[in-house]
Design a protein around this motif. Sequence first.
Motif, PDB file in Angstrom:
ATOM      1  N   LEU A  20       0.813  -1.221   0.000  1.00  0.00           N
ATOM      2  CA  LEU A  20       0.000   0.000   0.000  1.00  0.00           C
ATOM      3  C   LEU A  20       0.846   1.270   0.000  1.00  0.00           C
ATOM      4  CD1 LEU A  20      -2.759  -1.054   2.554  1.00  0.00           C
ATOM      5  CD2 LEU A  20      -3.054  -0.730   0.082  1.00  0.00           C
ATOM      6  N   LEU A  21       2.051   1.189   0.533  1.00  0.00           N
ATOM      7  CA  LEU A  21       2.926   2.357   0.606  1.00  0.00           C
ATOM      8  C   LEU A  21       3.920   2.454  -0.543  1.00  0.00           C
ATOM      9  CD1 LEU A  21       3.657   2.328   4.418  1.00  0.00           C
ATOM     10  CD2 LEU A  21       2.226   3.945   3.162  1.00  0.00           C
ATOM     11  N   THR A  22       4.000   1.431  -1.367  1.00  0.00           N
ATOM     12  CA  THR A  22       5.011   1.455  -2.426  1.00  0.00           C
ATOM     13  C   THR A  22       4.450   1.285  -3.830  1.00  0.00           C
ATOM     14  OG1 THR A  22       5.461  -0.906  -2.082  1.00  0.00           O
ATOM     15  CG2 THR A  22       6.863   0.678  -0.907  1.00  0.00           C
ATOM     16  N   SER A  36       4.178   8.838  -9.271  1.00  0.00           N
ATOM     17  CA  SER A  36       5.089   8.080 -10.130  1.00  0.00           C
ATOM     18  C   SER A  36       6.497   8.167  -9.548  1.00  0.00           C
ATOM     19  CB  SER A  36       5.071   8.622 -11.562  1.00  0.00           C
ATOM     20  OG  SER A  36       5.504   9.962 -11.593  1.00  0.00           O
ATOM     21  N   PHE A  37       6.941   7.087  -8.937  1.00  0.00           N
ATOM     22  CA  PHE A  37       8.322   6.941  -8.483  1.00  0.00           C
ATOM     23  C   PHE A  37       8.547   5.485  -8.101  1.00  0.00           C
ATOM     24  CE2 PHE A  37       6.392   7.853  -4.313  1.00  0.00           C
ATOM     25  CZ  PHE A  37       6.986   6.901  -3.512  1.00  0.00           C
ATOM     26  N   ASP A  38       9.790   5.099  -8.056  1.00  0.00           N
ATOM     27  CA  ASP A  38      10.152   3.749  -7.641  1.00  0.00           C
ATOM     28  C   ASP A  38      10.567   3.790  -6.175  1.00  0.00           C
ATOM     29  OD1 ASP A  38       9.794   2.530 -10.160  1.00  0.00           O
ATOM     30  OD2 ASP A  38      11.735   3.303 -10.808  1.00  0.00           O
ATOM     31  N   ALA A  39      10.215   2.772  -5.435  1.00  0.00           N
ATOM     32  CA  ALA A  39      10.537   2.714  -4.004  1.00  0.00           C
ATOM     33  C   ALA A  39      11.961   2.217  -3.804  1.00  0.00           C
ATOM     34  CB  ALA A  39       9.541   1.831  -3.271  1.00  0.00           C
ATOM     35  N   VAL A  40      12.911   2.973  -4.358  1.00  0.00           N
ATOM     36  CA  VAL A  40      14.331   2.680  -4.178  1.00  0.00           C
ATOM     37  C   VAL A  40      15.039   3.978  -3.830  1.00  0.00           C
ATOM     38  CG1 VAL A  40      14.357   0.683  -5.715  1.00  0.00           C
ATOM     39  CG2 VAL A  40      14.833   2.930  -6.637  1.00  0.00           C
ATOM     40  N   VAL A  57       9.015  14.273  -5.748  1.00  0.00           N
ATOM     41  CA  VAL A  57       9.214  13.319  -4.663  1.00  0.00           C
ATOM     42  C   VAL A  57      10.605  12.705  -4.817  1.00  0.00           C
ATOM     43  CG1 VAL A  57       8.393  11.189  -3.595  1.00  0.00           C
ATOM     44  CG2 VAL A  57       6.743  12.753  -4.634  1.00  0.00           C
ATOM     45  N   ALA A  58      11.385  12.717  -3.737  1.00  0.00           N
ATOM     46  CA  ALA A  58      12.700  12.077  -3.743  1.00  0.00           C
ATOM     47  C   ALA A  58      12.730  11.026  -2.639  1.00  0.00           C
ATOM     48  CB  ALA A  58      13.805  13.110  -3.513  1.00  0.00           C
ATOM     49  N   VAL A  59      12.982   9.777  -3.008  1.00  0.00           N
ATOM     50  CA  VAL A  59      13.056   8.693  -2.028  1.00  0.00           C
ATOM     51  C   VAL A  59      14.453   8.716  -1.403  1.00  0.00           C
ATOM     52  CG1 VAL A  59      12.901   6.196  -1.666  1.00  0.00           C
ATOM     53  CG2 VAL A  59      11.410   7.314  -3.342  1.00  0.00           C
ATOM     54  N   ASP A  60      14.496   8.872  -0.078  1.00  0.00           N
ATOM     55  CA  ASP A  60      15.769   8.965   0.634  1.00  0.00           C
ATOM     56  C   ASP A  60      16.262   7.628   1.157  1.00  0.00           C
ATOM     57  OD1 ASP A  60      16.042  11.754   0.335  1.00  0.00           O
ATOM     58  OD2 ASP A  60      14.692  12.094   2.026  1.00  0.00           O
ATOM     59  N   ASP A  61      15.361   6.839   1.723  1.00  0.00           N
ATOM     60  CA  ASP A  61      15.791   5.606   2.376  1.00  0.00           C
ATOM     61  C   ASP A  61      14.682   4.567   2.276  1.00  0.00           C
ATOM     62  OD1 ASP A  61      17.573   4.001   3.891  1.00  0.00           O
ATOM     63  OD2 ASP A  61      16.478   4.479   5.719  1.00  0.00           O
ATOM     64  N   VAL A  62      15.072   3.320   2.103  1.00  0.00           N
ATOM     65  CA  VAL A  62      14.110   2.218   2.053  1.00  0.00           C
ATOM     66  C   VAL A  62      14.673   1.059   2.873  1.00  0.00           C
ATOM     67  CG1 VAL A  62      12.936   0.535   0.596  1.00  0.00           C
ATOM     68  CG2 VAL A  62      13.293   2.864  -0.248  1.00  0.00           C
ATOM     69  N   GLU A  63      13.872   0.606   3.805  1.00  0.00           N
ATOM     70  CA  GLU A  63      14.172  -0.606   4.558  1.00  0.00           C
ATOM     71  C   GLU A  63      13.052  -1.566   4.171  1.00  0.00           C
ATOM     72  OE1 GLU A  63      14.471  -1.660   9.244  1.00  0.00           O
ATOM     73  OE2 GLU A  63      15.130   0.345   8.630  1.00  0.00           O
ATOM     74  N   LEU A  64      13.341  -2.454   3.217  1.00  0.00           N
ATOM     75  CA  LEU A  64      12.309  -3.288   2.603  1.00  0.00           C
ATOM     76  C   LEU A  64      11.367  -3.912   3.623  1.00  0.00           C
ATOM     77  CD1 LEU A  64      14.220  -5.084  -0.271  1.00  0.00           C
ATOM     78  CD2 LEU A  64      12.521  -3.275  -0.455  1.00  0.00           C
ATOM     79  N   ALA A  66       9.659  -2.515   5.833  1.00  0.00           N
ATOM     80  CA  ALA A  66       9.590  -1.890   7.149  1.00  0.00           C
ATOM     81  C   ALA A  66       9.429  -0.377   7.109  1.00  0.00           C
ATOM     82  CB  ALA A  66      10.837  -2.235   7.954  1.00  0.00           C
ATOM     83  N   ARG A  67      10.187   0.302   6.230  1.00  0.00           N
ATOM     84  CA  ARG A  67      10.185   1.760   6.297  1.00  0.00           C
ATOM     85  C   ARG A  67      10.600   2.349   4.961  1.00  0.00           C
ATOM     86  NH1 ARG A  67      14.279   5.506   7.854  1.00  0.00           N
ATOM     87  NH2 ARG A  67      15.713   3.786   8.060  1.00  0.00           N
ATOM     88  N   ILE A  68       9.954   3.446   4.605  1.00  0.00           N
ATOM     89  CA  ILE A  68      10.345   4.221   3.440  1.00  0.00           C
ATOM     90  C   ILE A  68      10.299   5.698   3.843  1.00  0.00           C
ATOM     91  CG2 ILE A  68       7.990   4.206   2.517  1.00  0.00           C
ATOM     92  CD1 ILE A  68       9.252   4.333  -0.297  1.00  0.00           C
ATOM     93  N   THR A  69      11.323   6.434   3.481  1.00  0.00           N
ATOM     94  CA  THR A  69      11.327   7.875   3.762  1.00  0.00           C
ATOM     95  C   THR A  69      11.514   8.616   2.449  1.00  0.00           C
ATOM     96  OG1 THR A  69      13.704   7.929   4.214  1.00  0.00           O
ATOM     97  CG2 THR A  69      12.240   7.620   6.100  1.00  0.00           C
ATOM     98  N   TRP A  70      10.779   9.715   2.322  1.00  0.00           N
ATOM     99  CA  TRP A  70      10.904  10.540   1.133  1.00  0.00           C
ATOM    100  C   TRP A  70      10.695  11.992   1.491  1.00  0.00           C
ATOM    101  CZ3 TRP A  70       6.421   7.352   1.297  1.00  0.00           C
ATOM    102  CH2 TRP A  70       5.219   8.009   1.447  1.00  0.00           C
ATOM    103  N   ARG A  71      11.162  12.838   0.602  1.00  0.00           N
ATOM    104  CA  ARG A  71      10.917  14.279   0.699  1.00  0.00           C
ATOM    105  C   ARG A  71      10.047  14.650  -0.476  1.00  0.00           C
ATOM    106  NH1 ARG A  71      15.726  16.416  -0.976  1.00  0.00           N
ATOM    107  NH2 ARG A  71      16.429  14.343  -1.514  1.00  0.00           N
ATOM    108  N   TRP A  72       9.238  15.687  -0.291  1.00  0.00           N
ATOM    109  CA  TRP A  72       8.446  16.197  -1.407  1.00  0.00           C
ATOM    110  C   TRP A  72       8.346  17.690  -1.311  1.00  0.00           C
ATOM    111  CZ3 TRP A  72       2.700  14.337  -0.738  1.00  0.00           C
ATOM    112  CH2 TRP A  72       2.258  14.628   0.533  1.00  0.00           C
ATOM    113  N   TRP A  73       8.184  18.325  -2.438  1.00  0.00           N
ATOM    114  CA  TRP A  73       8.150  19.785  -2.490  1.00  0.00           C
ATOM    115  C   TRP A  73       7.491  20.231  -3.769  1.00  0.00           C
ATOM    116  CZ3 TRP A  73      12.221  16.620  -3.429  1.00  0.00           C
ATOM    117  CH2 TRP A  73      12.838  16.732  -4.663  1.00  0.00           C
ATOM    118  N   HIS A  74       6.960  21.446  -3.745  1.00  0.00           N
ATOM    119  CA  HIS A  74       6.445  22.078  -4.966  1.00  0.00           C
ATOM    120  C   HIS A  74       7.629  22.671  -5.706  1.00  0.00           C
ATOM    121  CE1 HIS A  74       2.148  21.799  -4.142  1.00  0.00           C
ATOM    122  NE2 HIS A  74       2.423  22.071  -2.885  1.00  0.00           N
TER     123      HIS A  74
END
Length: 76
Positions: A20-22, A36-40, A57-64, A66-74
């Motif tokens: 659901l999150l990826t 539209s982005f890849d969870a990597v 959207v920029a994906v910063d970290d992925v712990e398969l 368990a956790r995904i972190t991203w930044r987003w901005w206009h």
Amino acid sequence: MDRIERSVTLPTGTEEAWDLLTRPDDLGQWLGGEVSFDAVPGSIGELVETDGGRRRVAVDDVELGARITWRWWHDD
């Protein structure tokens, strides 16, 4: 830089919650638009909000599974 951190406990199994999150279609429902982005780590993508606004959207970290972190901005 402002930071918002959110943790959510879902009434489902880990694998389904991760999907659901990826998966872009499911994540878009959470975020209120089309995603539209890849969870990597390092992936850059976009969220097109229902009102037409766009966020990068920029994906910063992925712990398969368990956790995904991203930044987003206009862009503006």
